[in-house]
Design a protein around this motif. Structure first.
Motif, PDB file in Angstrom:
ATOM      1  N   ARG A  28      21.283  23.853  22.645  1.00 45.71           N
ATOM      2  CA  ARG A  28      22.533  23.168  22.309  1.00 45.71           C
ATOM      3  C   ARG A  28      22.370  22.356  21.031  1.00 45.71           C
ATOM      4  NH1 ARG A  28      22.967  22.076  27.748  1.00 45.71           N
ATOM      5  NH2 ARG A  28      22.021  20.039  27.428  1.00 45.71           N
ATOM      6  N   ASP A  29      21.263  21.611  20.944  1.00 47.54           N
ATOM      7  CA  ASP A  29      21.009  20.807  19.746  1.00 47.54           C
ATOM      8  C   ASP A  29      20.864  21.688  18.516  1.00 47.54           C
ATOM      9  OD1 ASP A  29      21.088  18.544  21.286  1.00 47.54           O
ATOM     10  OD2 ASP A  29      18.898  18.269  21.346  1.00 47.54           O
ATOM     11  N   LEU A  30      20.185  22.806  18.679  1.00 44.65           N
ATOM     12  CA  LEU A  30      19.985  23.721  17.556  1.00 44.65           C
ATOM     13  C   LEU A  30      21.322  24.272  17.063  1.00 44.65           C
ATOM     14  CD1 LEU A  30      17.919  25.250  15.802  1.00 44.65           C
ATOM     15  CD2 LEU A  30      17.905  27.020  17.553  1.00 44.65           C
ATOM     16  N   GLU A  31      22.185  24.688  17.972  1.00 45.97           N
ATOM     17  CA  GLU A  31      23.490  25.214  17.586  1.00 45.97           C
ATOM     18  C   GLU A  31      24.338  24.128  16.940  1.00 45.97           C
ATOM     19  OE1 GLU A  31      26.471  27.445  16.510  1.00 45.97           O
ATOM     20  OE2 GLU A  31      24.540  28.174  17.210  1.00 45.97           O
ATOM     21  N   GLU A  32      24.260  22.906  17.473  1.00 47.78           N
ATOM     22  CA  GLU A  32      25.002  21.790  16.891  1.00 47.78           C
ATOM     23  C   GLU A  32      24.525  21.522  15.461  1.00 47.78           C
ATOM     24  OE1 GLU A  32      25.314  17.008  17.651  1.00 47.78           O
ATOM     25  OE2 GLU A  32      25.040  18.337  19.374  1.00 47.78           O
ATOM     26  N   GLN A  33      23.221  21.577  15.258  1.00 49.65           N
ATOM     27  CA  GLN A  33      22.649  21.354  13.932  1.00 49.65           C
ATOM     28  C   GLN A  33      23.092  22.446  12.963  1.00 49.65           C
ATOM     29  OE1 GLN A  33      19.699  23.428  12.910  1.00 49.65           O
ATOM     30  NE2 GLN A  33      19.769  22.517  10.911  1.00 49.65           N
ATOM     31  N   ARG A  34      23.110  23.687  13.418  1.00 50.66           N
ATOM     32  CA  ARG A  34      23.541  24.787  12.553  1.00 50.66           C
ATOM     33  C   ARG A  34      25.025  24.654  12.199  1.00 50.66           C
ATOM     34  NH1 ARG A  34      20.325  29.699  15.567  1.00 50.66           N
ATOM     35  NH2 ARG A  34      18.353  29.381  14.489  1.00 50.66           N
ATOM     36  N   ALA A  35      25.842  24.264  13.178  1.00 53.69           N
ATOM     37  CA  ALA A  35      27.271  24.079  12.917  1.00 53.69           C
ATOM     38  C   ALA A  35      27.480  22.945  11.920  1.00 53.69           C
ATOM     39  CB  ALA A  35      28.013  23.784  14.218  1.00 53.69           C
ATOM     40  N   LEU A  36      26.719  21.868  12.072  1.00 49.58           N
ATOM     41  CA  LEU A  36      26.821  20.752  11.137  1.00 49.58           C
ATOM     42  C   LEU A  36      26.434  21.195   9.732  1.00 49.58           C
ATOM     43  CD1 LEU A  36      27.270  17.743  10.593  1.00 49.58           C
ATOM     44  CD2 LEU A  36      24.862  17.374  11.183  1.00 49.58           C
ATOM     45  N   ARG A  37      25.387  21.969   9.643  1.00 54.29           N
ATOM     46  CA  ARG A  37      24.951  22.461   8.329  1.00 54.29           C
ATOM     47  C   ARG A  37      26.037  23.328   7.684  1.00 54.29           C
ATOM     48  NH1 ARG A  37      19.541  25.300   8.639  1.00 54.29           N
ATOM     49  NH2 ARG A  37      18.768  23.185   8.791  1.00 54.29           N
ATOM     50  N   ARG A  38      26.695  24.177   8.507  1.00 55.30           N
ATOM     51  CA  ARG A  38      27.768  25.021   7.964  1.00 55.30           C
ATOM     52  C   ARG A  38      28.940  24.176   7.475  1.00 55.30           C
ATOM     53  NH1 ARG A  38      26.345  28.409  12.383  1.00 55.30           N
ATOM     54  NH2 ARG A  38      27.960  27.444  13.637  1.00 55.30           N
ATOM     55  N   ARG A  39      29.264  23.102   8.204  1.00 51.51           N
ATOM     56  CA  ARG A  39      30.373  22.241   7.788  1.00 51.51           C
ATOM     57  C   ARG A  39      30.038  21.434   6.548  1.00 51.51           C
ATOM     58  NH1 ARG A  39      30.721  20.968  13.159  1.00 51.51           N
ATOM     59  NH2 ARG A  39      29.805  18.926  12.824  1.00 51.51           N
ATOM     60  N   VAL A  40      28.805  20.934   6.479  1.00 47.27           N
ATOM     61  CA  VAL A  40      28.414  20.056   5.377  1.00 47.27           C
ATOM     62  C   VAL A  40      28.215  20.851   4.091  1.00 47.27           C
ATOM     63  CG1 VAL A  40      26.561  18.560   4.563  1.00 47.27           C
ATOM     64  CG2 VAL A  40      27.435  18.307   6.864  1.00 47.27           C
ATOM     65  N   PRO A  42      29.417  24.208   3.036  1.00 44.58           N
ATOM     66  CA  PRO A  42      30.097  25.505   3.175  1.00 44.58           C
ATOM     67  C   PRO A  42      29.778  26.460   2.034  1.00 44.58           C
ATOM     68  CG  PRO A  42      31.659  23.792   2.582  1.00 44.58           C
ATOM     69  CD  PRO A  42      30.356  23.124   2.877  1.00 44.58           C
ATOM     70  N   ARG A  43      29.560  25.903   0.844  1.00 41.50           N
ATOM     71  CA  ARG A  43      29.257  26.782  -0.293  1.00 41.50           C
ATOM     72  C   ARG A  43      27.928  27.492  -0.055  1.00 41.50           C
ATOM     73  NH1 ARG A  43      28.641  23.438  -5.150  1.00 41.50           N
ATOM     74  NH2 ARG A  43      30.811  22.945  -4.758  1.00 41.50           N
ATOM     75  N   SER A  45      26.474  28.097   2.864  1.00 37.65           N
ATOM     76  CA  SER A  45      26.559  29.076   3.949  1.00 37.65           C
ATOM     77  C   SER A  45      27.349  30.304   3.494  1.00 37.65           C
ATOM     78  CB  SER A  45      27.175  28.468   5.193  1.00 37.65           C
ATOM     79  OG  SER A  45      28.476  28.031   4.944  1.00 37.65           O
ATOM     80  N   ARG A  46      28.364  30.089   2.648  1.00 40.56           N
ATOM     81  CA  ARG A  46      29.124  31.225   2.117  1.00 40.56           C
ATOM     82  C   ARG A  46      28.211  32.096   1.259  1.00 40.56           C
ATOM     83  NH1 ARG A  46      32.205  32.013  -2.715  1.00 40.56           N
ATOM     84  NH2 ARG A  46      33.741  33.640  -2.408  1.00 40.56           N
ATOM     85  N   ARG A  47      27.387  31.441   0.438  1.00 40.83           N
ATOM     86  CA  ARG A  47      26.446  32.161  -0.416  1.00 40.83           C
ATOM     87  C   ARG A  47      25.455  32.947   0.448  1.00 40.83           C
ATOM     88  NH1 ARG A  47      21.418  30.430  -2.495  1.00 40.83           N
ATOM     89  NH2 ARG A  47      20.821  31.612  -4.329  1.00 40.83           N
ATOM     90  N   ALA A  48      24.953  32.316   1.505  1.00 36.24           N
ATOM     91  CA  ALA A  48      24.005  32.996   2.392  1.00 36.24           C
ATOM     92  C   ALA A  48      24.659  34.201   3.059  1.00 36.24           C
ATOM     93  CB  ALA A  48      23.484  32.021   3.439  1.00 36.24           C
ATOM     94  N   ARG A  49      25.925  34.053   3.467  1.00 31.80           N
ATOM     95  CA  ARG A  49      26.642  35.170   4.095  1.00 31.80           C
ATOM     96  C   ARG A  49      26.801  36.318   3.112  1.00 31.80           C
ATOM     97  NH1 ARG A  49      30.136  31.813   6.188  1.00 31.80           N
ATOM     98  NH2 ARG A  49      31.684  32.132   4.571  1.00 31.80           N
TER      99      ARG A  49
END
Length: 62
Positions: A28-40, A42-43, A45-49
């Motif tokens: 749960r913590d790991l998923e929360e951390q990943r979601a936070l990273r995507r929100r903080v 976005p550029r 994560s978009r580049r990584a995608r």
């Protein structure tokens, strides 16, 4: 030099429940951390995608 096999432990039901509870909390913590990273970032994560998509296209055979 022979390596000893890891000692097998008989887990009690309480130990199994505790281990699964800790694992679930970690995931749960790991998923929360990943979601936070995507929100903080976005550029980033978009580049990584985009890069992941390009990498998959590179090895695709038609």
């Amino acid at each position: 030099m022979d390596a000893e096999p890891p000692e097998e432990k008989d887990w009690t039901p309480e130990e199994i429940r505790e281990r699964l509870r800790r694992r679930a909390a970690f995931l749960r913590d790991l998923e929360e951390q990943r979601a936070l990273r995507r929100r903080v970032a976005p550029r980033r994560s978009r580049r990584a995608r985009i890069h992941a998509t390009l990498r998959s296209r590179t090895f695709r055979t038609e």
